[in-house]
Every structure is written in structure tokens, then in C-alpha cells.
Design a protein around this motif. Structure first.
Motif, PDB file in Angstrom:
ATOM      1  N   GLU A  27      -6.435   0.662   9.955  1.00  0.00           N
ATOM      2  CA  GLU A  27      -7.107  -0.747   9.683  1.00  0.00           C
ATOM      3  C   GLU A  27      -6.387  -1.232   8.658  1.00  0.00           C
ATOM      4  O   GLU A  27      -6.687  -3.438   8.352  1.00  0.00           O
ATOM      5  CB  GLU A  27      -8.625  -0.704   9.393  1.00  0.00           C
ATOM      6  CG  GLU A  27      -9.299  -0.156  10.641  1.00  0.00           C
ATOM      7  CD  GLU A  27      -9.102   0.773  11.004  1.00  0.00           C
ATOM      8  OE1 GLU A  27      -8.464   1.735  10.369  1.00  0.00           O
ATOM      9  OE2 GLU A  27      -9.427   1.915  11.746  1.00  0.00           O
ATOM     10  N   CYS A  29       1.139  -1.374  -0.078  1.00  0.00           N
ATOM     11  CA  CYS A  29       0.357   0.222   0.229  1.00  0.00           C
ATOM     12  C   CYS A  29       0.910   0.785  -0.226  1.00  0.00           C
ATOM     13  O   CYS A  29       1.393   1.832   0.765  1.00  0.00           O
ATOM     14  CB  CYS A  29      -0.623   0.022   1.106  1.00  0.00           C
ATOM     15  SG  CYS A  29      -1.752  -1.491   1.081  1.00  0.00           S
ATOM     16  N   THR A  59      -3.079  -2.273   7.981  1.00  0.00           N
ATOM     17  CA  THR A  59      -1.885  -3.650   8.809  1.00  0.00           C
ATOM     18  C   THR A  59      -2.756  -4.104  10.176  1.00  0.00           C
ATOM     19  O   THR A  59      -2.011  -5.114  10.574  1.00  0.00           O
ATOM     20  CB  THR A  59      -1.047  -3.119   8.684  1.00  0.00           C
ATOM     21  OG1 THR A  59      -1.075  -1.245   9.055  1.00  0.00           O
ATOM     22  CG2 THR A  59      -0.059  -2.562   8.065  1.00  0.00           C
ATOM     23  N   ARG A  60      -3.670  -3.807  10.361  1.00  0.00           N
ATOM     24  CA  ARG A  60      -4.260  -4.160  12.102  1.00  0.00           C
ATOM     25  C   ARG A  60      -5.227  -5.110  11.838  1.00  0.00           C
ATOM     26  O   ARG A  60      -5.192  -6.036  12.673  1.00  0.00           O
ATOM     27  CB  ARG A  60      -5.895  -3.658  12.357  1.00  0.00           C
ATOM     28  CG  ARG A  60      -4.912  -2.152  13.197  1.00  0.00           C
ATOM     29  CD  ARG A  60      -5.826  -1.210  14.354  1.00  0.00           C
ATOM     30  NE  ARG A  60      -5.448  -0.612  14.435  1.00  0.00           N
ATOM     31  CZ  ARG A  60      -5.797   0.633  15.478  1.00  0.00           C
ATOM     32  NH1 ARG A  60      -7.302   0.651  15.453  1.00  0.00           N
ATOM     33  NH2 ARG A  60      -5.575   1.918  15.761  1.00  0.00           N
ATOM     34  N   GLN A  61      -5.391  -5.570  10.718  1.00  0.00           N
ATOM     35  CA  GLN A  61      -6.243  -6.681   9.740  1.00  0.00           C
ATOM     36  C   GLN A  61      -5.482  -8.289   9.952  1.00  0.00           C
ATOM     37  O   GLN A  61      -5.909  -9.449   9.842  1.00  0.00           O
ATOM     38  CB  GLN A  61      -6.384  -7.078   8.711  1.00  0.00           C
ATOM     39  CG  GLN A  61      -7.883  -5.967   8.513  1.00  0.00           C
ATOM     40  CD  GLN A  61      -7.844  -5.693   7.084  1.00  0.00           C
ATOM     41  OE1 GLN A  61      -8.769  -6.569   6.463  1.00  0.00           O
ATOM     42  NE2 GLN A  61      -8.525  -4.186   6.930  1.00  0.00           N
ATOM     43  N   GLY A  62      -4.502  -7.843  10.034  1.00  0.00           N
ATOM     44  CA  GLY A  62      -3.164  -9.019  10.208  1.00  0.00           C
ATOM     45  C   GLY A  62      -2.485  -9.594   9.282  1.00  0.00           C
ATOM     46  O   GLY A  62      -2.128 -10.834   9.459  1.00  0.00           O
ATOM     47  N   TYR A  63      -2.638  -9.485   8.053  1.00  0.00           N
ATOM     48  CA  TYR A  63      -2.839 -10.351   7.019  1.00  0.00           C
ATOM     49  C   TYR A  63      -0.764 -10.124   7.142  1.00  0.00           C
ATOM     50  O   TYR A  63      -0.437  -9.339   7.135  1.00  0.00           O
ATOM     51  CB  TYR A  63      -2.824  -9.738   5.965  1.00  0.00           C
ATOM     52  CG  TYR A  63      -4.381  -9.813   5.495  1.00  0.00           C
ATOM     53  CD1 TYR A  63      -5.562 -10.372   5.669  1.00  0.00           C
ATOM     54  CD2 TYR A  63      -5.287  -8.283   5.690  1.00  0.00           C
ATOM     55  CE1 TYR A  63      -6.643 -11.093   5.425  1.00  0.00           C
ATOM     56  CE2 TYR A  63      -6.724  -8.648   5.123  1.00  0.00           C
ATOM     57  CZ  TYR A  63      -7.312  -9.837   5.430  1.00  0.00           C
ATOM     58  OH  TYR A  63      -8.905  -9.604   5.409  1.00  0.00           O
ATOM     59  N   THR A  64      -0.921 -11.774   6.377  1.00  0.00           N
ATOM     60  CA  THR A  64       0.998 -11.672   6.617  1.00  0.00           C
ATOM     61  C   THR A  64       1.837 -10.898   5.565  1.00  0.00           C
ATOM     62  O   THR A  64       2.332 -10.448   5.497  1.00  0.00           O
ATOM     63  CB  THR A  64       1.144 -13.384   6.013  1.00  0.00           C
ATOM     64  OG1 THR A  64       0.366 -14.163   7.778  1.00  0.00           O
ATOM     65  CG2 THR A  64       2.160 -13.325   6.264  1.00  0.00           C
ATOM     66  N   TRP A  65       0.828 -11.009   4.608  1.00  0.00           N
ATOM     67  CA  TRP A  65       1.506  -9.913   3.120  1.00  0.00           C
ATOM     68  C   TRP A  65       0.963  -9.062   3.092  1.00  0.00           C
ATOM     69  O   TRP A  65       1.061  -8.168   1.198  1.00  0.00           O
ATOM     70  CB  TRP A  65       1.670 -11.164   2.314  1.00  0.00           C
ATOM     71  CG  TRP A  65       2.091 -12.242   2.064  1.00  0.00           C
ATOM     72  CD1 TRP A  65       2.148 -13.557   2.634  1.00  0.00           C
ATOM     73  CD2 TRP A  65       3.612 -12.920   2.722  1.00  0.00           C
ATOM     74  NE1 TRP A  65       2.227 -14.884   2.959  1.00  0.00           N
ATOM     75  CE2 TRP A  65       3.669 -14.085   3.126  1.00  0.00           C
ATOM     76  CE3 TRP A  65       4.951 -12.061   2.575  1.00  0.00           C
ATOM     77  CZ2 TRP A  65       5.098 -14.484   3.345  1.00  0.00           C
ATOM     78  CZ3 TRP A  65       6.382 -12.084   2.755  1.00  0.00           C
ATOM     79  CH2 TRP A  65       6.591 -13.584   2.950  1.00  0.00           C
ATOM     80  N   VAL A  66       0.610  -8.185   3.531  1.00  0.00           N
ATOM     81  CA  VAL A  66      -0.024  -7.045   3.389  1.00  0.00           C
ATOM     82  C   VAL A  66       1.370  -5.466   4.293  1.00  0.00           C
ATOM     83  O   VAL A  66       1.698  -5.561   5.384  1.00  0.00           O
ATOM     84  CB  VAL A  66      -1.350  -6.686   4.438  1.00  0.00           C
ATOM     85  CG1 VAL A  66      -1.431  -4.723   4.127  1.00  0.00           C
ATOM     86  CG2 VAL A  66      -1.891  -7.137   3.542  1.00  0.00           C
TER      87      VAL A  66
END
Length: 94
Positions: free
Chosen positions: A10, A3, A12-19
Motif C-alpha cells: 500500500e 521508506c 507505493t500503490r497510493q501513487g504518490y510521486t515522491w515516495v
């Protein structure tokens, strides 16, 4: 996913590994503002006036959360529409 310009927490708070983000998060803006308000200008009060967009709302939320933590009171929170140029009504309410 990279990004390059989004600041909302929100993402990076979602916890996705590759974001990943390139720019600072809204929380980082809030912490920097709180630091500036206390160290550079010794502010005691803050009026938050922000553009009613995702960016503006995210950074305004961070300012409202961070300022009280360093002893800066929030005296007003006002949004204006994107592209607005006449801030007289917002400033008159202050």
C-alpha cells in the motif's frame, strides 16, 4: 519520502510521486516464495503461519495470492501474536 524498511504494498500503490522504498515489497516476497516453492522444492501445498503484524500480514497476504497462481494450494492460514514463542496450538491444528 524514502521508506527504508516498510514492505506493505500500500505504501507505493497510493501513487504518490515522491515516495520510494529501499527494500522489496510484500508482493516481491510472495513472488520469490512462489518461485522457490515450485523450482526448489516442488511443493504442492503451503501452510501460511505468520506474525500478526503489518509486515507479517502483508507478506502472508502476498503468499496467499501468489502460491495458487503457480499451482500450490493453501492448506492453512494461521496468525500468531508478536513475540510469541509457543507455536504448539497453531501446529496442532494442522
Amino acid at each position: 519520502m524514502l521508506c527504508p524498511s516498510a514492505t506493505t504494498d500500500e505504501i507505493t500503490r497510493q501513487g504518490y510521486t515522491w515516495v520510494f522504498r529501499v527494500c522489496a515489497s510484500a508482493s516481491d516476497y510472495g513472488r520469490a516464495l512462489a518461485d522457490f516453492l515450485t523450482k526448489a522444492v516442488d511443493a504442492k501445498r503451503l501452510a501460511v503461519i505468520y506474525e500478526n503484524t503489518q509486515f507479517g500480514s502483508s507478506v502472508a497476504r502476498a503468499a496467499r495470492e501468489q502460491a495458487p497462481q503457480v499451482g500450490v494450494g493453501i492448506v492453512a492460514v494461521e496468525a500468531y501474536d508478536q513475540g510469541g514463542t509457543d507455536f504448539t496450538p497453531v501446529l496442532a491444528r494442522g
